[in-house]
Design an enzyme around this catalytic site. Structure first.
Site, mmCIF file in Angstrom:
data_model
loop_
_atom_site.group_PDB
_atom_site.id
_atom_site.type_symbol
_atom_site.label_atom_id
_atom_site.label_comp_id
_atom_site.label_asym_id
_atom_site.label_seq_id
_atom_site.Cartn_x
_atom_site.Cartn_y
_atom_site.Cartn_z
ATOM 1 N N ASP A 167 0.836 -1.206 0.000
ATOM 2 C CA ASP A 167 0.000 0.000 0.000
ATOM 3 C C ASP A 167 0.871 1.255 0.000
ATOM 4 O O ASP A 167 2.047 1.204 0.390
ATOM 5 C CB ASP A 167 -0.886 0.031 1.251
ATOM 6 C CG ASP A 167 -1.871 -1.118 1.284
ATOM 7 O OD1 ASP A 167 -2.199 -1.656 0.208
ATOM 8 O OD2 ASP A 167 -2.308 -1.468 2.399
HETATM 9 N N1 URA Z 1 -1.266 -6.047 3.596
HETATM 10 C C1 URA Z 1 -1.738 -4.789 3.704
HETATM 11 O O1 URA Z 1 -2.758 -4.546 4.327
HETATM 12 N N2 URA Z 1 -1.039 -3.818 3.111
HETATM 13 C C2 URA Z 1 0.109 -4.026 2.434
HETATM 14 O O2 URA Z 1 0.695 -3.074 1.920
HETATM 15 C C3 URA Z 1 0.584 -5.343 2.333
HETATM 16 C C4 URA Z 1 -0.125 -6.338 2.929
#
Ligand code: URA
Length: 243
Positions: free
Chosen positions: A107
């Protein structure tokens, strides 16, 4: 390259067009021509010396490159984006020219280890669920949780609030920080926002998230924003666990 004839989607991935599954779609969408002929069947074979066009652009096989990056927050893991955001591949010099893409997604606000490559083949293998590559995440979560509570809530599997179930979660470390808890877990999953959805499902919330390992490859020793070029062998051994 010695593997001709080669399926067109594999050839496109070798040319840096993107991960294999995306290349399949490019073919189905009718964006590819071989020796002047439009093709729409992903299994079509390319022979050595064939003239292959994608969206009218000649496609030639690239030298395969592999990088590990400690992703900073504020960079998106996309391979095409019209919103003018900063791409994670821009952290590697000439990243877009080399046809690099990130394997899987972190993310915008997540930091940590990510593989960047132009090898669609290996990208596909790392992210395919059948490879069962273990990822380790360190999260700062809301609330005071004991090790016992976290093990019993997570390790039996978690039903996500929206859809699906996540199994195979292992609790690696828990540090009590009063109002918050720092936890490391491993999972095999690559679904979108999966770690945040896991903690939401047990009644907490992720405040900070970092990926600390993929397979046996750990992040220690790499500063945020730092990258290192590695070879195919390292990917096979440390990330895919091949001997
Ligand atoms: N899980 C998440 O919630 N965010 C990420 O960036 C990677 C795994």
């Amino acid at each position: 390259m010695t593997e001709y004839p080669m399926r067109v989607q594999k050839y496109l991935a070798r040319c840096g067009a993107g991960p294999r599954r995306k290349c399949d779609i490019m073919v189905i969408e009718g964006r590819v021509r071989i020796n002047g002929e439009s093709i729409e069947t992903p299994g079509t074979l390319v022979n050595e010396g064939d003239h292959v066009l994608l969206d009218g652009k000649i496609m030639s096989p690239l030298k395969m490159r592999y990088f590990l990056l400690n992703k900073p927050a504020g960079y998106v893991c996309v391979n095409n984006d019209s919103r003018g955001r900063t791409w994670v591949v821009d952290l590697i010099p000439k990243g877009r020219e080399l046809g690099l893409f990130s394997v899987g997604r972190l993310d915008l606000d997540t930091t940590g280890l990510i593989v960047i490559t132009n090898d669609g083949e290996i990208g596909n293998r790392i992210s395919h669920p059948s490879s069962m590559v273990t990822k380790e995440y360190r999260a700062l979560i809301r609330g005071h949780w004991t090790v016992k509570e976290l093990i019993s809530r997570l390790e039996k599997g978690v039903d996500l609030l929206d859809r699906g179930r996540v199994t195979g979660i292992k609790v690696v470390k828990v540090v009590d920080e009063g109002e918050t808890t720092r936890i490391s877990i491993t999972i095999h999953e690559g679904r979108k926002h999966v770690v945040k959805r896991i903690f939401k499902a047990i009644g907490s919330r992720v405040i900070e998230l970092e990926r600390t390992a993929i397979g046996d490859q750990r992040i220690e020793g790499m500063n945020i924003g730092e990258w290192v070029e590695i070879d195919h062998d390292t990917i096979s051994k440390k990330i895919l666990g091949e001997v």
